[in-house]
Design a protein around this motif. Structure first.
Motif, PDB file in Angstrom:
ATOM      1  N   MET A   1      -4.182  11.465   0.531  1.00 62.02           N
ATOM      2  CA  MET A   1      -4.384  10.537   1.635  1.00 62.02           C
ATOM      3  C   MET A   1      -3.310  10.724   2.693  1.00 62.02           C
ATOM      4  O   MET A   1      -2.194  11.126   2.397  1.00 62.02           O
ATOM      5  CB  MET A   1      -4.330   9.093   1.127  1.00 62.02           C
ATOM      6  CG  MET A   1      -5.417   8.743   0.174  1.00 62.02           C
ATOM      7  SD  MET A   1      -5.382   6.992  -0.164  1.00 62.02           S
ATOM      8  CE  MET A   1      -6.748   6.865  -1.296  1.00 62.02           C
ATOM      9  N   THR A   2      -3.661  10.392   3.911  1.00 59.53           N
ATOM     10  CA  THR A   2      -2.711  10.425   5.009  1.00 59.53           C
ATOM     11  C   THR A   2      -1.802   9.207   4.908  1.00 59.53           C
ATOM     12  O   THR A   2      -2.284   8.077   4.839  1.00 59.53           O
ATOM     13  CB  THR A   2      -3.448  10.400   6.359  1.00 59.53           C
ATOM     14  OG1 THR A   2      -4.319  11.531   6.436  1.00 59.53           O
ATOM     15  CG2 THR A   2      -2.480  10.421   7.527  1.00 59.53           C
ATOM     16  N   GLU A   3      -0.493   9.432   4.864  1.00 59.05           N
ATOM     17  CA  GLU A   3       0.448   8.310   4.861  1.00 59.05           C
ATOM     18  C   GLU A   3       0.531   7.749   6.273  1.00 59.05           C
ATOM     19  O   GLU A   3       0.643   8.481   7.246  1.00 59.05           O
ATOM     20  CB  GLU A   3       1.822   8.768   4.388  1.00 59.05           C
ATOM     21  CG  GLU A   3       1.860   9.105   2.927  1.00 59.05           C
ATOM     22  CD  GLU A   3       3.267   9.363   2.417  1.00 59.05           C
ATOM     23  OE1 GLU A   3       4.236   8.924   3.067  1.00 59.05           O
ATOM     24  OE2 GLU A   3       3.387  10.013   1.375  1.00 59.05           O
ATOM     25  N   LEU A   4       0.468   6.438   6.376  1.00 60.02           N
ATOM     26  CA  LEU A   4       0.407   5.773   7.674  1.00 60.02           C
ATOM     27  C   LEU A   4       1.383   4.597   7.674  1.00 60.02           C
ATOM     28  O   LEU A   4       1.177   3.624   6.960  1.00 60.02           O
ATOM     29  CB  LEU A   4      -1.024   5.273   7.916  1.00 60.02           C
ATOM     30  CG  LEU A   4      -1.336   4.630   9.232  1.00 60.02           C
ATOM     31  CD1 LEU A   4      -1.273   5.646  10.358  1.00 60.02           C
ATOM     32  CD2 LEU A   4      -2.727   4.010   9.176  1.00 60.02           C
ATOM     33  N   PRO A   5       2.454   4.696   8.454  1.00 58.24           N
ATOM     34  CA  PRO A   5       3.370   3.554   8.538  1.00 58.24           C
ATOM     35  C   PRO A   5       2.648   2.323   9.084  1.00 58.24           C
ATOM     36  O   PRO A   5       1.775   2.424   9.951  1.00 58.24           O
ATOM     37  CB  PRO A   5       4.448   4.021   9.513  1.00 58.24           C
ATOM     38  CG  PRO A   5       4.356   5.515   9.501  1.00 58.24           C
ATOM     39  CD  PRO A   5       2.915   5.832   9.246  1.00 58.24           C
ATOM     40  N   GLU A   6       3.004   1.171   8.574  1.00 55.94           N
ATOM     41  CA  GLU A   6       2.385  -0.088   8.979  1.00 55.94           C
ATOM     42  C   GLU A   6       2.409  -0.267  10.502  1.00 55.94           C
ATOM     43  O   GLU A   6       1.423  -0.691  11.106  1.00 55.94           O
ATOM     44  CB  GLU A   6       3.121  -1.238   8.293  1.00 55.94           C
ATOM     45  CG  GLU A   6       2.580  -2.604   8.596  1.00 55.94           C
ATOM     46  CD  GLU A   6       3.390  -3.689   7.919  1.00 55.94           C
ATOM     47  OE1 GLU A   6       2.821  -4.778   7.745  1.00 55.94           O
ATOM     48  OE2 GLU A   6       4.572  -3.475   7.574  1.00 55.94           O
TER      49      GLU A   6
ATOM     50  N   ARG B   1      -0.763  -0.875  13.229  1.00 55.13           N
ATOM     51  CA  ARG B   1      -0.833  -1.975  14.207  1.00 55.13           C
ATOM     52  C   ARG B   1      -1.037  -1.452  15.621  1.00 55.13           C
ATOM     53  O   ARG B   1      -1.810  -2.008  16.397  1.00 55.13           O
ATOM     54  CB  ARG B   1       0.447  -2.805  14.150  1.00 55.13           C
ATOM     55  CG  ARG B   1       0.404  -3.948  13.184  1.00 55.13           C
ATOM     56  CD  ARG B   1       1.483  -4.974  13.483  1.00 55.13           C
ATOM     57  NE  ARG B   1       2.812  -4.404  13.586  1.00 55.13           N
ATOM     58  CZ  ARG B   1       3.693  -4.326  12.584  1.00 55.13           C
ATOM     59  NH1 ARG B   1       3.367  -4.796  11.406  1.00 55.13           N
ATOM     60  NH2 ARG B   1       4.880  -3.804  12.764  1.00 55.13           N
ATOM     61  N   GLU B   2      -0.327  -0.381  15.979  1.00 48.00           N
ATOM     62  CA  GLU B   2      -0.374   0.134  17.351  1.00 48.00           C
ATOM     63  C   GLU B   2      -1.626   0.950  17.647  1.00 48.00           C
ATOM     64  O   GLU B   2      -2.026   1.069  18.807  1.00 48.00           O
ATOM     65  CB  GLU B   2       0.871   0.982  17.616  1.00 48.00           C
ATOM     66  CG  GLU B   2       2.160   0.177  17.605  1.00 48.00           C
ATOM     67  CD  GLU B   2       3.399   1.058  17.673  1.00 48.00           C
ATOM     68  OE1 GLU B   2       3.269   2.265  17.952  1.00 48.00           O
ATOM     69  OE2 GLU B   2       4.498   0.524  17.430  1.00 48.00           O
ATOM     70  N   HIS B   3      -2.238   1.527  16.606  1.00 50.40           N
ATOM     71  CA  HIS B   3      -3.366   2.448  16.829  1.00 50.40           C
ATOM     72  C   HIS B   3      -4.554   2.103  15.935  1.00 50.40           C
ATOM     73  O   HIS B   3      -5.237   3.000  15.441  1.00 50.40           O
ATOM     74  CB  HIS B   3      -2.912   3.888  16.562  1.00 50.40           C
ATOM     75  CG  HIS B   3      -1.744   4.312  17.386  1.00 50.40           C
ATOM     76  ND1 HIS B   3      -1.848   4.622  18.719  1.00 50.40           N
ATOM     77  CD2 HIS B   3      -0.430   4.448  17.063  1.00 50.40           C
ATOM     78  CE1 HIS B   3      -0.654   4.948  19.185  1.00 50.40           C
ATOM     79  NE2 HIS B   3       0.232   4.844  18.195  1.00 50.40           N
ATOM     80  N   VAL B   4      -4.819   0.824  15.747  1.00 49.70           N
ATOM     81  CA  VAL B   4      -5.857   0.411  14.810  1.00 49.70           C
ATOM     82  C   VAL B   4      -7.224   1.008  15.153  1.00 49.70           C
ATOM     83  O   VAL B   4      -7.954   1.448  14.272  1.00 49.70           O
ATOM     84  CB  VAL B   4      -5.919  -1.131  14.661  1.00 49.70           C
ATOM     85  CG1 VAL B   4      -6.404  -1.795  15.931  1.00 49.70           C
ATOM     86  CG2 VAL B   4      -6.763  -1.522  13.472  1.00 49.70           C
ATOM     87  N   HIS B   5      -7.593   1.058  16.425  1.00 47.69           N
ATOM     88  CA  HIS B   5      -8.897   1.606  16.815  1.00 47.69           C
ATOM     89  C   HIS B   5      -9.013   3.072  16.402  1.00 47.69           C
ATOM     90  O   HIS B   5     -10.022   3.483  15.822  1.00 47.69           O
ATOM     91  CB  HIS B   5      -9.117   1.446  18.324  1.00 47.69           C
ATOM     92  CG  HIS B   5     -10.428   2.000  18.781  1.00 47.69           C
ATOM     93  ND1 HIS B   5     -11.613   1.348  18.549  1.00 47.69           N
ATOM     94  CD2 HIS B   5     -10.739   3.155  19.419  1.00 47.69           C
ATOM     95  CE1 HIS B   5     -12.608   2.083  19.044  1.00 47.69           C
ATOM     96  NE2 HIS B   5     -12.103   3.172  19.578  1.00 47.69           N
ATOM     97  N   ASP B   6      -7.967   3.848  16.679  1.00 45.15           N
ATOM     98  CA  ASP B   6      -7.986   5.271  16.329  1.00 45.15           C
ATOM     99  C   ASP B   6      -8.025   5.464  14.812  1.00 45.15           C
ATOM    100  O   ASP B   6      -8.768   6.307  14.304  1.00 45.15           O
ATOM    101  CB  ASP B   6      -6.759   5.974  16.920  1.00 45.15           C
ATOM    102  CG  ASP B   6      -6.755   7.462  16.642  1.00 45.15           C
ATOM    103  OD1 ASP B   6      -7.780   8.128  16.921  1.00 45.15           O
ATOM    104  OD2 ASP B   6      -5.736   7.961  16.108  1.00 45.15           O
ATOM    105  N   VAL B   7      -7.244   4.673  14.089  1.00 36.91           N
ATOM    106  CA  VAL B   7      -7.221   4.787  12.624  1.00 36.91           C
ATOM    107  C   VAL B   7      -8.591   4.443  12.046  1.00 36.91           C
ATOM    108  O   VAL B   7      -9.098   5.138  11.157  1.00 36.91           O
ATOM    109  CB  VAL B   7      -6.116   3.884  12.024  1.00 36.91           C
ATOM    110  CG1 VAL B   7      -6.227   3.811  10.512  1.00 36.91           C
ATOM    111  CG2 VAL B   7      -4.736   4.387  12.438  1.00 36.91           C
TER     112      VAL B   7
END
Length: 91
Positions: A7-12, A16-22
């Protein structure tokens, strides 16, 4: 932890800053583990696809593959004898 390898590790903060892209990436099939203070807190995976409707041929093929259960036939017979309109059944 083996789950982190696939899985891609994603800092919290990035979530928050890129929720749409994620969410767009997750919808496309990417899997994420959200990290807070260096520790995984949640995994995000794409949702299962909605179930598709079966054709009658597929339904009967699947039904015929189920082992025969004599008590099931008796239950159906009882339902038909009692009516299937939701009335309370008496045994």
């Amino acid at each position: 932890m083996s789950i982190l390898l696939s899985m891609t590790e994603l800092p919290e903060e990035e979530l928050r800053e890129h929720v749409h892209d994620v969410l767009r990436r997750a919808e496309a099939g990417e899997k994420f583990v959200v990290i807070r203070d260096g520790e995984p807190i949640v995994t995000m995976t794409p949702a299962d696809p909605p179930p598709r409707e079966l054709t009658w041929d597929e339904f009967w093929t699947r039904l015929e593959a189920i082992p025969y259960d004599p008590s099931f036939a008796a239950d159906i017979r009882d339902l038909v004898d009692d009516g299937v309109d939701g009335e309370d059944r008496q045994r």
